[in-house]
Design a protein around this motif. Structure first.
Motif, PDB file in Angstrom:
ATOM      1  N   TRP A  52      -7.380  31.530  21.411  1.00  0.00           N
ATOM      2  CA  TRP A  52      -6.783  30.583  20.475  1.00  0.00           C
ATOM      3  C   TRP A  52      -7.494  30.770  19.145  1.00  0.00           C
ATOM      4  N   GLN A  53      -6.806  31.183  18.118  1.00  0.00           N
ATOM      5  CA  GLN A  53      -7.437  31.360  16.814  1.00  0.00           C
ATOM      6  C   GLN A  53      -7.317  30.052  16.042  1.00  0.00           C
ATOM      7  N   GLU A  54      -8.474  29.457  15.731  1.00  0.00           N
ATOM      8  CA  GLU A  54      -8.432  28.121  15.124  1.00  0.00           C
ATOM      9  C   GLU A  54      -8.363  28.216  13.602  1.00  0.00           C
ATOM     10  N   ASP A  55      -7.293  28.826  13.116  1.00  0.00           N
ATOM     11  CA  ASP A  55      -7.175  29.042  11.676  1.00  0.00           C
ATOM     12  C   ASP A  55      -5.840  28.581  11.102  1.00  0.00           C
ATOM     13  N   ALA A  56      -5.084  27.780  11.849  1.00  0.00           N
ATOM     14  CA  ALA A  56      -3.805  27.288  11.304  1.00  0.00           C
ATOM     15  C   ALA A  56      -4.107  26.185  10.293  1.00  0.00           C
ATOM     16  N   THR A  57      -3.369  26.163   9.216  1.00  0.00           N
ATOM     17  CA  THR A  57      -3.680  25.242   8.126  1.00  0.00           C
ATOM     18  C   THR A  57      -2.601  24.201   7.888  1.00  0.00           C
ATOM     19  N   GLY A  58      -1.522  24.260   8.647  1.00  0.00           N
ATOM     20  CA  GLY A  58      -0.473  23.263   8.467  1.00  0.00           C
ATOM     21  C   GLY A  58       0.628  23.681   7.517  1.00  0.00           C
ATOM     22  N   SER A  59       0.459  24.824   6.852  1.00  0.00           N
ATOM     23  CA  SER A  59       1.514  25.231   5.918  1.00  0.00           C
ATOM     24  C   SER A  59       2.701  25.806   6.698  1.00  0.00           C
TER      25      SER A  59
END
Ligand SMILES: *[C@@H]1O[C@H](CO)[C@@H](O)[C@H](O)[C@H]1NC(C)=O
Ligand SMILES: *[C@@H]1O[C@H](CO)[C@@H](O)[C@H](O)[C@H]1NC(C)=O
Ligand SMILES: *[C@@H]1O[C@H](CO)[C@@H](O)[C@H](O)[C@H]1NC(C)=O
Ligand SMILES: *[C@@H]1O[C@H](CO)[C@@H](O)[C@H](O)[C@H]1NC(C)=O
Ligand SMILES: *[C@@H]1O[C@H](CO)[C@@H](O)[C@H](O)[C@H]1NC(C)=O
Ligand SMILES: *[C@@H]1O[C@H](CO)[C@@H](O)[C@H](O)[C@H]1NC(C)=O
Ligand SMILES: *[C@@H]1O[C@H](CO)[C@@H](O)[C@H](O)[C@H]1NC(C)=O
Ligand SMILES: *[C@@H]1O[C@H](CO)[C@@H](O)[C@H](O)[C@H]1NC(C)=O
Ligand SMILES: *[C@@H]1O[C@H](CO)[C@@H](O)[C@H](O)[C@H]1NC(C)=O
Length: 413
Positions: free
Chosen positions: A397-404
């Motif tokens: 799981w790459q924890e780099d989503a920013t919501g955009s």
């Protein structure tokens, strides 16, 4: 055979295996073409059941009965083999909310009992070949209307049934059984008393560019269910409802070779596989999907009551926002117990973006029967919670989503 004991296994990030398998509809499906009309009907404003049914029964194979003008009121209809129903733009077909019209003979329709099998559907296809439902008009099941002879609505009856742990006898909107080469194109479906569009043991099934628009308070209002079907394409749809938006199932026969493409899910329960996985759900591709504001996102559910094998499933190019459990793979759905063993194997998530915080649930059966899952380019926000057990997970799981916004999933309608 596995010799190693583990409960959570994550194997590095290097993963470059590209599956080019048969996880999809085996047909080459293109946009459907609306058949020519054999008759054009104008609504009378009264009960038009007989007029529509007679037109369907006398329509030439390969053609469609066109509902061309007005608002039609009807009881149950059967679409014969080879014939289609066309609901033209601006036209509405409404299901008359009189339980007697749908009753299967025991006076149960519109009541609560232990089975909920007392009504026939509003629209039925059975043993049909080459039939369909077309047009930019709307089919409205009137689930929120007060039933004739009662003081409550179909949906109210459903809530009453839940309160006493029984089942409502409400009609499904469209039921397709044991059929071949069926097409549902462009139509808008809304407010069913029960499920919207269910196909059972149907091979060669295309649902293209339809809209489902039903409020949340509608219990059991599944959007599109394919139950034991093969060669299925669901493409370019937009589904808002009160229960599972899409369900791929295998209750009485295997469900396989299915593609769900460019579809928007906006409210409801989930993009589901199961919980009826009994005969095995396999070889499915879910590609190009936005999921926004549902309870679950990617949801694979089964239990030892259902059992069955769910395998060779690819979810790719998926964007998930505002979902409590954005990814939920659960082998103990509702804790229903029986003597079968659910197996979830070779499930791949590729280029999946979870844009808002939620809980990822991966609950396998046991260390000897773990969920086998591959993560390839799966992004979640920092702050995501995890509940993982009995899982063999390759990738991370790459924890780099920013919501955009993701920008890629779905191509509109
Ligand atoms: C896993 O699923 C993919 C996609 O359906 C398929 O191509 C591949 O052969 C499967 N792998 C195994 C080991 O079954
Ligand atoms: C689908 O199209 C591909 C590429 O044109 C072709 O190789 C294949 O045979 C076609 N499959 C079917 C079932 O028509
Ligand atoms: C699925 O489609 C393929 C390709 O057209 C065909 O060969 C196969 O028989 C179909 N399967 C079923 C169960 O209809
Ligand atoms: C419907 O009528 C019954 C009695 O026939 C009554 O008990 C019930 O409260 C009514 N429900 C509503 C929603 O008006
Ligand atoms: C169609 O299939 C459903 C199960 O999916 C079943 O409940 C129903 O009785 C069937 N209808 C007919 C007319 O066979
Ligand atoms: C999700 O839906 C909400 C409310 O309908 C909307 O405001 C929001 O823009 C949507 N988000 C995405 C990413 O589509
Ligand atoms: C997720 O939650 C964390 C705190 O737990 C917060 O810092 C972060 O902004 C949240 N991210 C999103 C995308 O909601
Ligand atoms: C995990 O799954 C992979 C892929 O199927 C398999 O090669 C590997 O042996 C499994 N590992 C364990 C410990 O079962
Ligand atoms: C999906 O349907 C909703 C409600 O009709 C609408 O607001 C939305 O724009 C549609 N989305 C797409 C991508 O067609």
């Amino acid at each position: 055979m596995r010799h190693q004991s583990f409960s959570f296994l994550a194997i590095g990030t290097f993963f470059a295996l590209v599956h080019v398998g048969t996880a999809r509809d085996l047909r080459n499906v293109t946009e459907p073409k609306t058949p020519q009309a054999c008759a054009h009907l104008k609504a009378t404003g009264e009960d038009d059941t007989k007029i529509i049914q007679n037109a369907l029964d006398s329509c030439a194979k390969g053609k469609a009965v066109a509902l061309s003008y007005g608002t039609f009121y009807s009881g149950p209809l059967t679409i014969p083999s080879g014939v289609s129903l066309l609901v033209e733009s601006g036209v509405m077909l409404k299901a008359i909310p009189d339980p007697k019209l749908y009753d299967l003979g025991e006076n149960l329709c519109g009541t609560i009992d232990d089975l909920g099998l007392g009504c026939k559907p509003f629209i039925t296809m059975h043993g049909a070949k080459g039939s369909g439902i077309y047009g930019k008009g709307t089919i409205n099941g009137q689930g929120g209307s007060v039933m004739t002879g009662s003081n409550i609505t179909w949906w109210h009856l459903a809530r009453n049934a839940v309160a006493v742990r029984k089942f409502q006898n409400n009609p499904r909107l469209i039921q397709i059984n044991n059929s071949i080469d069926i097409t549902i194109y462009q139509i808008t479906l809304k407010n069913p008393p029960f499920y919207h569009l269910t196909a059972s043991e149907t091979n060669g099934y295309t649902v293209w560019g339809i809209t489902i628009q039903t409020p949340t308070g509608s219990l059991n209002s599944d959007g599109i269910d394919a139950v034991g079907c093969q060669n299925v394409t669901i493409a370019n749809c937009n589904i808002s409802t009160g229960d599972d938006n899409i369900g791929l199932k295998a209750l009485t026969a295997p469900g396989r070779y299915m593609s769900v493409l460019n579809t928007h899910i906006n409210r409801g329960n989930s993009m589901a596989i199961g919980s009826e996985t009994n005969y095995g759900v396999s070889d499915a591709l879910i590609s190009g999907m936005t999921i926004n504001g549902t309870y679950n996102g990617i949801y694979i559910k089964s239990n030892t009551f259902r059992g069955g094998r769910t395998s060779n499933i690819v979810f790719e190019n998926i964007c998930i926002s505002n979902v409590g459990k954005p990814i939920n793979l659960d082998t103990a759905y509702y804790n229903m117990k029986g003597n079968s063993t659910p197996v979830f194997q070779n499930i791949t998530l590729r280029n999946v973006w979870v844009q808002t915080n939620g809980t990822i649930v991966i609950h396998g059966m046991s260390n000897t029967n773990p969920i086998v899952l591959t993560l390839d380019d799966v992004h979640v926000p920092k702050g995501t919670k995890y509940s993982v057990r009995h899982a063999n997970i390759t990738g991370k799981w790459q924890e780099d989503a920013t919501g955009s916004p993701c920008g890629f999933a779905g191509n509109g309608k």
